[in-house]
Design a protein around this motif. Structure first.
Motif, PDB file in Angstrom:
ATOM      1  N   GLY A  14       0.706  -1.158  -0.191  1.00 15.84           N
ATOM      2  CA  GLY A  14       0.124  -0.041  -0.086  1.00 15.84           C
ATOM      3  C   GLY A  14       0.733   1.064   0.082  1.00 15.84           C
ATOM      4  N   GLN A  37      -2.206  -8.548   0.028  1.00 18.54           N
ATOM      5  CA  GLN A  37      -3.294  -9.446   0.122  1.00 18.54           C
ATOM      6  C   GLN A  37      -4.019  -9.031  -0.882  1.00 18.54           C
ATOM      7  N   THR A 173      -2.026 -12.291  -1.989  1.00 20.62           N
ATOM      8  CA  THR A 173      -1.407 -13.250  -1.486  1.00 20.62           C
ATOM      9  C   THR A 173      -1.355 -12.729   0.272  1.00 20.62           C
ATOM     10  N   VAL A 175      -0.198 -12.554   4.024  1.00 19.27           N
ATOM     11  CA  VAL A 175       0.665 -13.092   4.950  1.00 19.27           C
ATOM     12  C   VAL A 175      -0.125 -13.518   6.165  1.00 19.27           C
ATOM     13  N   ALA A 202       4.500  -3.270   6.749  1.00 21.65           N
ATOM     14  CA  ALA A 202       3.748  -2.186   6.240  1.00 21.65           C
ATOM     15  C   ALA A 202       2.487  -2.598   5.902  1.00 21.65           C
ATOM     16  N   TRP A 206      -3.983  -3.299   9.317  1.00 20.60           N
ATOM     17  CA  TRP A 206      -3.995  -4.794   9.551  1.00 20.60           C
ATOM     18  C   TRP A 206      -2.834  -5.156  10.384  1.00 20.60           C
ATOM     19  N   LEU A 223     -12.683   6.920   8.714  1.00 16.78           N
ATOM     20  CA  LEU A 223     -12.675   8.256   8.165  1.00 16.78           C
ATOM     21  C   LEU A 223     -13.513   8.380   6.653  1.00 16.78           C
ATOM     22  N   LEU A 225     -14.948   9.897   3.221  1.00 19.28           N
ATOM     23  CA  LEU A 225     -14.897  10.877   2.063  1.00 19.28           C
ATOM     24  C   LEU A 225     -16.307  11.052   1.664  1.00 19.28           C
ATOM     25  N   CYS A 316      -7.890   4.061   9.148  1.00 20.71           N
ATOM     26  CA  CYS A 316      -6.488   4.284   9.445  1.00 20.71           C
ATOM     27  C   CYS A 316      -6.110   3.967  10.753  1.00 20.71           C
ATOM     28  N   GLY A 342      -3.955   9.006   9.973  1.00 23.42           N
ATOM     29  CA  GLY A 342      -4.727  10.054   9.207  1.00 23.42           C
ATOM     30  C   GLY A 342      -4.078  11.126   8.459  1.00 23.42           C
ATOM     31  N   HIS A 343      -2.745  11.082   8.774  1.00 23.64           N
ATOM     32  CA  HIS A 343      -2.129  12.361   7.860  1.00 23.64           C
ATOM     33  C   HIS A 343      -0.807  11.970   7.460  1.00 23.64           C
ATOM     34  N   LYS A 346       1.049  12.263   2.915  1.00 17.42           N
ATOM     35  CA  LYS A 346       1.969  13.265   2.411  1.00 17.42           C
ATOM     36  C   LYS A 346       3.466  12.908   2.637  1.00 17.42           C
TER      37      LYS A 346
HETATM   38  C1  LIG Z   1     -10.338   8.690   4.383  1.00 15.13           C
HETATM   39  C2  LIG Z   1      -8.585   9.194   4.517  1.00 15.13           C
HETATM   40  C3  LIG Z   1      -8.209  10.598   4.273  1.00 15.13           C
HETATM   41  C4  LIG Z   1      -6.871  10.893   4.559  1.00 15.13           C
HETATM   42  N1  LIG Z   1      -6.497  12.030   4.256  1.00 15.13           N
HETATM   43  C5  LIG Z   1      -5.276  12.330   4.277  1.00 15.13           C
HETATM   44  C6  LIG Z   1      -4.724  13.616   3.892  1.00 15.13           C
HETATM   45  O1  LIG Z   1      -5.379  14.446   3.159  1.00 15.13           O
HETATM   46  N2  LIG Z   1      -3.216  13.557   3.694  1.00 15.13           N
HETATM   47  C7  LIG Z   1      -2.586  13.040   4.191  1.00 15.13           C
HETATM   48  O2  LIG Z   1      -1.196  13.060   4.007  1.00 15.13           O
HETATM   49  N3  LIG Z   1      -2.791  11.639   4.791  1.00 15.13           N
HETATM   50  C8  LIG Z   1      -4.239  11.404   4.838  1.00 15.13           C
HETATM   51  N4  LIG Z   1      -4.451  10.348   5.203  1.00 15.13           N
HETATM   52  C9  LIG Z   1      -3.851   9.373   5.809  1.00 15.13           C
HETATM   53  C10 LIG Z   1      -3.072   8.212   4.994  1.00 15.13           C
HETATM   54  O3  LIG Z   1      -3.767   8.098   3.571  1.00 15.13           O
HETATM   55  C11 LIG Z   1      -2.506   7.087   5.375  1.00 15.13           C
HETATM   56  O4  LIG Z   1      -2.248   7.201   6.771  1.00 15.13           O
HETATM   57  C12 LIG Z   1      -1.758   6.086   4.696  1.00 15.13           C
HETATM   58  O5  LIG Z   1      -2.539   5.999   3.431  1.00 15.13           O
HETATM   59  C13 LIG Z   1      -1.552   4.827   5.575  1.00 15.13           C
HETATM   60  O6  LIG Z   1      -0.740   4.128   4.733  1.00 15.13           O
HETATM   61  P1  LIG Z   1      -0.183   2.628   5.176  1.00 15.13           P
HETATM   62  O7  LIG Z   1       0.795   2.002   4.320  1.00 15.13           O
HETATM   63  O8  LIG Z   1       0.000   2.414   6.652  1.00 15.13           O
HETATM   64  O9  LIG Z   1      -1.427   1.478   4.702  1.00 15.13           O
HETATM   65  P2  LIG Z   1      -2.050   1.091   3.531  1.00 15.13           P
HETATM   66  O10 LIG Z   1      -1.877   2.148   2.581  1.00 15.13           O
HETATM   67  O11 LIG Z   1      -3.545   0.866   3.797  1.00 15.13           O
HETATM   68  O12 LIG Z   1      -1.219  -0.069   3.227  1.00 15.13           O
HETATM   69  C14 LIG Z   1      -1.353  -1.207   3.771  1.00 15.13           C
HETATM   70  C15 LIG Z   1      -1.361  -2.369   2.964  1.00 15.13           C
HETATM   71  O13 LIG Z   1      -0.864  -3.604   3.477  1.00 15.13           O
HETATM   72  C16 LIG Z   1      -1.971  -4.703   3.060  1.00 15.13           C
HETATM   73  N5  LIG Z   1      -1.877  -5.797   3.946  1.00 15.13           N
HETATM   74  C17 LIG Z   1      -2.164  -5.850   5.257  1.00 15.13           C
HETATM   75  N6  LIG Z   1      -2.187  -6.791   5.874  1.00 15.13           N
HETATM   76  C18 LIG Z   1      -1.595  -7.578   4.973  1.00 15.13           C
HETATM   77  C19 LIG Z   1      -1.285  -9.162   5.006  1.00 15.13           C
HETATM   78  N7  LIG Z   1      -1.310  -9.839   6.230  1.00 15.13           N
HETATM   79  N8  LIG Z   1      -0.538  -9.481   3.873  1.00 15.13           N
HETATM   80  C20 LIG Z   1      -0.441  -8.854   2.980  1.00 15.13           C
HETATM   81  N9  LIG Z   1      -0.727  -7.591   2.799  1.00 15.13           N
HETATM   82  C21 LIG Z   1      -1.647  -6.913   3.928  1.00 15.13           C
HETATM   83  C22 LIG Z   1      -3.160  -4.028   2.828  1.00 15.13           C
HETATM   84  O14 LIG Z   1      -3.893  -4.716   1.990  1.00 15.13           O
HETATM   85  C23 LIG Z   1      -2.753  -2.639   2.311  1.00 15.13           C
HETATM   86  O15 LIG Z   1      -2.535  -2.746   0.686  1.00 15.13           O
HETATM   87  C24 LIG Z   1      -6.056   9.897   5.045  1.00 15.13           C
HETATM   88  C25 LIG Z   1      -6.536   8.503   5.302  1.00 15.13           C
HETATM   89  C26 LIG Z   1      -7.921   8.514   5.020  1.00 15.13           C
HETATM   90  C27 LIG Z   1      -8.184   6.741   5.421  1.00 15.13           C
END
Ligand SMILES: Cc1cc2nc3c(=O)[nH]c(=O)nc-3n(C[C@H](O)[C@H](O)[C@H](O)COP(=O)(O)OP(=O)(O)OC[C@H]3O[C@@H](n4cnc5c(N)ncnc54)[C@H](O)[C@@H]3O)c2cc1C
Length: 394
Positions: A14, A37, A173, A175, A202, A206, A223, A225, A316, A342-343, A346
């Motif tokens: 992600g 996944q 897939t 994990v 990452a 989850w 959150l 939209l 998030c 949630g932020h 960026k």
């Molecule tokens: C509605 C909303 C609005 C937001 N607005 C802003 C904004 O305006 N500006 C800003 O900077 N941030 C914003 N954010 C925050 C930002 O988008 C998130 O903090 C960020 O996308 C989180 O990234 P991540 O990599 O932690 O999670 P994700 O991007 O969700 O990635 C996690 C990935 O891991 C995969 N995964 C999980 N478990 C497993 C497993 N066991 N096996 C294989 N794959 C797995 C998931 O399928 C996913 O693809 C917002 C968030 C939301 C929800």
């Protein structure tokens, strides 16, 4: 079971995972595997929903400025390498009553870090941004380096580049489990098992499923939209309508210009409780919630259709103080990046760069800009004093 081998495995492709894969794939001589996944870009992750606000004039003070400035360079690099438009630098307006604390902090930040900006009076706002209904006493900060990011395009671009550089990506897939051994980390999936020298976890919302030590620290914030259709969509195109954050009394709105040509994004603060597991999170707004958001949006934007023309609900992982977790286990084999609260979209390119450095074995001291408050033990220490995140923030 026969084990496949890799130097580094990134779990979750992600936001952070895709950026980490992109960075790791540039390192000579490393075999890099990404495991996701779902498919390559999907609607279930925290990045889904067309746009994310990018701002350098952050309301949180100086903590994120260095990470954001580095990320701005990397967003541009991702655009150059992929040939795709990812970052629309159309500015970000923070509008609030004069003296509003978050606005004052953001103004302090731009002054302290010399971030290009303009301050707008009530009259300036009314003359230059008639799309907003401006109350007496409202003023604004225009962050000239702010704007809108396109998250799905960003994730896809980073994954495409990682693959082109030789990373092996496995989709659909999940994990199931990680197990540290003397020789590395065993990653068991629904499609077989790998042994990796190091693993980057990452997995966003989850994360607690794979890393139970995060159970007490992380909570899921829901959150929502919403997109509205203005009577004059041409006023809401990126060239005329910057991304925005808006505080009006107890109401907080944020949003982005029209990327589809007929609607713009305007969303309000979440009122859902926090959750512990993704499976418990609601998947849509209720009718009553949409009517309420539409009424509030109509107060802030004259002449819009109060019925959201698009809506979606996401989640998030949040830490209590909304600082991310960026850490490497004592063995050096498991790097965890989560709690983007949630932020974090960026500054995700910076998090991906750090994840790659930590996974490749670079010294923590050599990881420029990494903040010791991001370490898991430091988080757990603060958690003991504050308790977990309880909701309401964006
Ligand atoms: C509605 C909303 C609005 C937001 N607005 C802003 C904004 O305006 N500006 C800003 O900077 N941030 C914003 N954010 C925050 C930002 O988008 C998130 O903090 C960020 O996308 C989180 O990234 P991540 O990599 O932690 O999670 P994700 O991007 O969700 O990635 C996690 C990935 O891991 C995969 N995964 C999980 N478990 C497993 C497993 N066991 N096996 C294989 N794959 C797995 C998931 O399928 C996913 O693809 C917002 C968030 C939301 C929800």
């Amino acid at each position: 079971m026969e084990l496949q081998h890799a130097d580094v495995i990134v779990i979750g492709a992600g936001t952070v995972g895709s950026m980490a894969l992109w960075q790791l794939s540039k390192r000579e001589g490393l075999t890099v595997v990404g495991i996701e996944q779902y498919g390559p870009v999907h609607p279930h992750g925290s990045y889904a929903g067309e746009s994310r606000v990018f701002r350098t004039a952050v309301h949180e003070g100086g903590t994120y400025v260095g990470m954001i400035q580095r990320s701005r360079e990397l967003w541009r690099e991702l655009e150059r390498e992929s040939g795709r438009d990812i970052y629309a630098e159309v500015g970000c307006l923070s509008i609030a009553p004069e003296g509003f604390p978050d606005l004052e902090t953001a103004i302090g930040t731009v002054r302290q870090f010399d971030i290009p900006h303009r301050l707008l009076s009530t009259e300036d706002l009314r003359a230059q941004y008639p799309q907003h209904r401006i109350a007496d006493g409202d003023v604004a900060l225009l962050d000239e380096h702010g704007g809108g990011l396109r998250p799905e395009v960003a994730v896809m671009s980073a994954l495409d580049l990682a693959e082109a550089n030789g990373a092996e990506l496995h989709f659909n897939t999940p994990v199931l489990e990680l197990e540290e051994r003397g020789s590395g980390v065993v990653v068991r999936t629904t499609q077989g098992a790998w042994l990796a020298r190091t693993v980057v976890v990452a997995s966003g919302s989850w994360s607690t499923r794979l890393s139970p030590e995060l159970n007490d620290l992380l909570r899921l914030q829901v959150l929502g939209l919403t997109w509205f259709m203005p009577r004059h969509p041409e006023q809401f195109v990126p060239e005329r309508f910057p991304a925005f954050l808006r505080d009006a009394g107890p109401i907080h709105f944020f949003g982005a210009p029209s990327f589809d040509g007929y609607s713009f994004k305007a969303c309000t603060n979440p009122e859902w409780p926090v959750f512990r597991d993704v499976d418990d999170v609601p998947v849509s707004h209720t009718r009553a919630e949409l009517i309420k958001i539409g009424q509030r949006a109509s107060e802030l934007f004259p002449g819009i259709n109060p019925e959201p023309v698009r809506q979606s609900v996401h989640h998030c992982a949040y830490t209590p103080d909304r600082l991310p977790v960026v850490d490497r286990s004592a063995s050096g084999r498991v790097v965890t990046v989560t709690g983007l609260s949630g932020h974090g979209f960026k500054f995700s390119p910076q998090l991906g760069e750090w994840a790659a450095q930590l996974a490749a074995g670079d010294d923590l001291d050599a990881v420029t800009g990494w903040d010791p408050r991001f370490a898991l033990p430091a988080h757990l220490e603060r958690l003991a004093a504050t308790g977990p995140y309880t909701g309401g923030g964006h």
